[in-house]
Structures are given as C-alpha cells and as structure tokens.
Scaffold this motif. Structure first.
Motif, PDB file in Angstrom:
ATOM      1  N   VAL A  27       0.512  12.797 -11.373  1.00 23.97           N
ATOM      2  CA  VAL A  27       1.233  13.992 -11.843  1.00 23.97           C
ATOM      3  C   VAL A  27       1.662  13.822 -13.300  1.00 23.97           C
ATOM      4  N   HIS A  28       1.597  12.586 -13.811  1.00 21.40           N
ATOM      5  CA  HIS A  28       1.866  12.377 -15.227  1.00 21.40           C
ATOM      6  C   HIS A  28       0.569  12.277 -16.035  1.00 21.40           C
ATOM      7  N   GLY A  29      -0.502  12.795 -15.471  1.00 22.26           N
ATOM      8  CA  GLY A  29      -1.728  12.935 -16.253  1.00 22.26           C
ATOM      9  C   GLY A  29      -2.765  11.842 -16.079  1.00 22.26           C
ATOM     10  N   TYR A  30      -2.480  10.852 -15.252  1.00 20.60           N
ATOM     11  CA  TYR A  30      -3.476   9.806 -15.047  1.00 20.60           C
ATOM     12  C   TYR A  30      -4.433  10.241 -13.940  1.00 20.60           C
ATOM     13  N   LYS A  31      -5.547   9.526 -13.838  1.00 21.53           N
ATOM     14  CA  LYS A  31      -6.590   9.962 -12.916  1.00 21.53           C
ATOM     15  C   LYS A  31      -6.951   8.824 -11.969  1.00 21.53           C
ATOM     16  N   LEU A  32      -6.171   8.722 -10.917  1.00 18.47           N
ATOM     17  CA  LEU A  32      -6.371   7.606  -9.985  1.00 18.47           C
ATOM     18  C   LEU A  32      -6.700   8.115  -8.596  1.00 18.47           C
ATOM     19  N   ALA A  33      -7.482   7.320  -7.876  1.00 20.16           N
ATOM     20  CA  ALA A  33      -7.649   7.588  -6.453  1.00 20.16           C
ATOM     21  C   ALA A  33      -6.345   7.153  -5.784  1.00 20.16           C
ATOM     22  N   VAL A  34      -5.803   7.981  -4.927  1.00 20.11           N
ATOM     23  CA  VAL A  34      -4.571   7.619  -4.218  1.00 20.11           C
ATOM     24  C   VAL A  34      -4.995   6.845  -2.962  1.00 20.11           C
ATOM     25  N   ASP A  35      -5.270   5.562  -3.160  1.00 20.15           N
ATOM     26  CA  ASP A  35      -5.851   4.778  -2.078  1.00 20.15           C
ATOM     27  C   ASP A  35      -4.978   3.607  -1.624  1.00 20.15           C
ATOM     28  N   PRO A  76       0.815  -1.223   0.000  1.00 19.63           N
ATOM     29  CA  PRO A  76       0.000   0.000   0.000  1.00 19.63           C
ATOM     30  C   PRO A  76       0.847   1.270   0.000  1.00 19.63           C
ATOM     31  N   GLY A  77       1.953   1.258   0.757  1.00 24.19           N
ATOM     32  CA  GLY A  77       2.818   2.433   0.813  1.00 24.19           C
ATOM     33  C   GLY A  77       3.385   2.788  -0.553  1.00 24.19           C
ATOM     34  N   TRP A  78       3.964   1.806  -1.209  1.00 26.47           N
ATOM     35  CA  TRP A  78       4.522   2.045  -2.546  1.00 26.47           C
ATOM     36  C   TRP A  78       3.406   2.378  -3.543  1.00 26.47           C
ATOM     37  N   THR A  79       2.273   1.704  -3.395  1.00 29.51           N
ATOM     38  CA  THR A  79       1.185   1.929  -4.344  1.00 29.51           C
ATOM     39  C   THR A  79       0.691   3.367  -4.304  1.00 29.51           C
ATOM     40  N   ARG A  80       0.581   3.934  -3.084  1.00 29.22           N
ATOM     41  CA  ARG A  80       0.162   5.338  -2.989  1.00 29.22           C
ATOM     42  C   ARG A  80       1.149   6.251  -3.716  1.00 29.22           C
ATOM     43  N   LEU A  81       2.428   5.937  -3.596  1.00 30.33           N
ATOM     44  CA  LEU A  81       3.438   6.742  -4.289  1.00 30.33           C
ATOM     45  C   LEU A  81       3.293   6.578  -5.799  1.00 30.33           C
ATOM     46  N   ILE A  89      -4.382   0.907  -3.076  1.00 24.50           N
ATOM     47  CA  ILE A  89      -4.835  -0.408  -3.561  1.00 24.50           C
ATOM     48  C   ILE A  89      -4.369  -0.577  -5.002  1.00 24.50           C
ATOM     49  N   PHE A  90      -3.523  -1.583  -5.223  1.00 23.48           N
ATOM     50  CA  PHE A  90      -3.008  -1.787  -6.578  1.00 23.48           C
ATOM     51  C   PHE A  90      -4.031  -2.610  -7.367  1.00 23.48           C
ATOM     52  N   GLY A  91      -5.053  -1.929  -7.862  1.00 20.86           N
ATOM     53  CA  GLY A  91      -6.123  -2.610  -8.596  1.00 20.86           C
ATOM     54  C   GLY A  91      -5.912  -2.538 -10.098  1.00 20.86           C
ATOM     55  N   THR A  92      -6.915  -2.963 -10.823  1.00 16.38           N
ATOM     56  CA  THR A  92      -6.791  -3.028 -12.286  1.00 16.38           C
ATOM     57  C   THR A  92      -6.600  -1.640 -12.896  1.00 16.38           C
ATOM     58  N   GLY A  93      -7.249  -0.622 -12.318  1.00 18.28           N
ATOM     59  CA  GLY A  93      -7.114   0.737 -12.849  1.00 18.28           C
ATOM     60  C   GLY A  93      -5.684   1.238 -12.718  1.00 18.28           C
ATOM     61  N   THR A  94      -5.087   0.996 -11.564  1.00 21.34           N
ATOM     62  CA  THR A  94      -3.703   1.422 -11.339  1.00 21.34           C
ATOM     63  C   THR A  94      -2.761   0.652 -12.254  1.00 21.34           C
ATOM     64  N   GLU A  95      -2.989  -0.640 -12.373  1.00 22.86           N
ATOM     65  CA  GLU A  95      -2.130  -1.460 -13.231  1.00 22.86           C
ATOM     66  C   GLU A  95      -2.228  -1.010 -14.695  1.00 22.86           C
ATOM     67  N   ALA A  96      -3.442  -0.746 -15.143  1.00 23.89           N
ATOM     68  CA  ALA A  96      -3.635  -0.299 -16.532  1.00 23.89           C
ATOM     69  C   ALA A  96      -2.946   1.040 -16.770  1.00 23.89           C
TER      70      ALA A  96
END
Ligand SMILES: [Zn+2]
Length: 306
Positions: A262-270, A250-255, A272-279
């Motif tokens: 900051v590179h233009g993606y739109k993720l919840a900083v939560d 979780p710590g690394w995932t939030r980072l 959780i390394f889910g499919t959205g973050t992986e994609a």
C-alpha cells in the motif's frame, strides 16, 4: 539489446496456455517462469490447454500428416486436454528467438518445475517429451475422461493468486487499481481477519483508502495484542517493538508485505521474508529517514500507519 522482461515472458506464457487451464497448474507454470528468470534463465510456456480436436491434429503429425511425431497421445489421452499440462522452451536473451536445445538451463527449468509438483516428460522412458510438464494428481486419462477432477497441491508458496499482469511501472491493472494493493486487500479479507480484528470486509479495488489502512492497522493491533480500535497510539507503537524481537514470522511478514504494497512496493503477499521483501523494507525505511535495518519495529510501523 537488453534482456526480455519477466512480464513479457509471463504474459506470453499466460496467453499460450489458453483458457480452461487448471488454476493450480497455471499458477505453478507461471511460477516456474518467474523462478527461472530469477536465476537468469529465460523460459516461456508454448502450450497449455488443447481440445481433443487439436490433440488429434497433433497426433496425425508424423503419421497421416507430414512432419515428425510429437506426441503419442490422441484426443482425450493427453493431460493437455484437461488443462493439466504445459510445454516450455527457452528464449534468447532479448526474448525474440525460441531455443529448443536441451541444455543445462533446460534441465534446470525442469528441476524447478518438479520442485513445484510437476512431472517432466524428459523423465519418461518410452517417449521423451522434453518440453512437457504435467500435474495429474495421480489420475489416469481414463479417469479424467470420465470427468474425475484431480486434487492438486499448490507448492508455489503464494497464498493468493499471482497477479496475471505485473508491471514494472507503478502497478495499475485494467480495472484501474493497483494489483499489489489488491493483494493487500485480499490479505486483509483472509483468515477471518475482518472478524478477529473487527472491521468490515474490504472491497478489493486496488486503491489505498482510509478503510484499507484502518483494516491493516487493526490486524496489526490484533497481532500486537493491544486494544483493537484503529487508532495508532503509544501502546500500538510499543507493540511494534515486541514484534521486532520475534523476527519475521509468516504472519507478520504477510502484514509487512501488505503494508509495503500500500506504500507503493510490489511484493507477493506470501509470508516469506525473502531478499525482495527485505530490500523493499529497507528502501521504505530509508525513504522515511529511519534506521534502514530491514527489520520492522516501532518506528517502521509508525511510518506505515501515520
Ligand atoms: Zn506437452
């Protein structure tokens, strides 16, 4: 006709809840809409906060006023009067029509809500209130009327407030900056990182500037256990390879989520390394022409920071 957008459902829901909602109830209700949408169900909140006078008017319906009874609660006797309850309904595919049939989708929304800590009016025995969801924290309306405040648990899994207005276009909030970059900046300011990683607390303005990037790099160095100097050198790069073997905690995932934002993606900083973050991570890697494996390692961090 296409499917109504999630943003539209969220914005209508937020508006319908009105002001004075308990923050956790409001956030959780929006999360219900979001999770249902992901499962292909269009749901929307119809009501949230109600004043005592509004509640009394509703109570009159089917009693001293025409219509059928919709509530057994007078003003001050409903959790709606304390911003602790919401009502929902389903919408048509295009979002233009309300659907009030208590079908499997309706029940599924209730199940999602219960997983987030809501009680559902459909489970009541005396008077079934299928649209109704509430969180009272175990307090009675008598205690609430006396001014007690419930202590509620946020089960949405998102540490920071969900941006109230999300956009499918590059995120720009009314104040100008990106709400997703704001999430990254809030992340950098959280958990005592400014002290641990030696930087000045960031202004949460939603703009990606050198200070924001420097703060994120320093947090990376803090986690990577290398000298915290804000310079991405060979040792910093090597710290990334240690991380890729550790999987995404979780710590690394939030980072990672903050860096993607900051590179233009739109993720919840939560965290959780889910499919959205992986994609998003794979997409970022592909755009930088490095191995698109969905795991952040040395090369990925180099692209993030350089
Ligand atoms: Zn209700």
């Amino acid at each position: 006709m296409g499917r109504v957008s999630l943003d539209t459902l969220l914005q209508r829901s937020e508006k319908n809840m009105g002001s004075g909602m308990n923050a956790i109830v409001k956030k959780s209700a929006l999360e219900v809409i979001r999770r249902a949408y992901k499962e292909g169900i269009n749901a929307q909140i119809s009501h949230g906060m109600r004043t005592y006078a509004q509640q009394d008017a509703l109570y009159a319906q089917g009693r001293t006023k025409p219509g059928s009874k919709v509530t057994n609660a007078r003003g001050g006797y409903s959790n709606h009067n304390f911003g602790l309850a919401v009502d929902y309904f389903l919408t048509s595919e295009d979002g233009t029509k309300a659907i009030w049939s208590v079908n499997s989708d309706w029940n599924r929304v209730a199940a999602i809500a219960k997983s987030l800590g809501f009680s559902w009016g459909g489970d009541w025995t005396s008077f079934k209130d299928y649209p109704h969801l509430e969180m009272s924290g175990g307090l009675s309306t008598a205690q609430l009327r006396a001014g007690k405040k419930p202590s509620l648990t946020d089960r949405t899994g998102t540490k920071t407030a969900v941006p109230s207005k999300t956009s499918s276009k590059p995120a720009a909030s009314s104040s100008g900056g990106s709400s997703y970059i704001k999430e990254a900046q809030k992340y950098a300011n959280s958990r005592d990182y400014p002290t641990k990683a030696k930087f000045t607390k960031l202004t949460v303005d939603g703009y990606k500037g050198p200070k924001t990037m420097n703060a994120l790099l320093r947090i990376y160095q803090y986690y990577g256990k290398v000298t915290i100097d804000g310079i991405f050198g060979p040792k910093s790069k090597a710290a990334g390879s240690i991380q890729s073997r550790k999987k995404h905690t979780p710590g690394w995932t939030r980072l990672i989520q903050s860096l993607l934002n900051v590179h233009g993606y739109k993720l919840a900083v939560d965290g959780i390394f889910g499919t959205g973050t992986e994609a998003a991570l794979k997409s970022f890697q592909k755009s930088k022409e490095i191995a698109s494996d969905g795991a952040a390692g040395s090369n990925t961090y180099e692209k993030f920071f350089k």
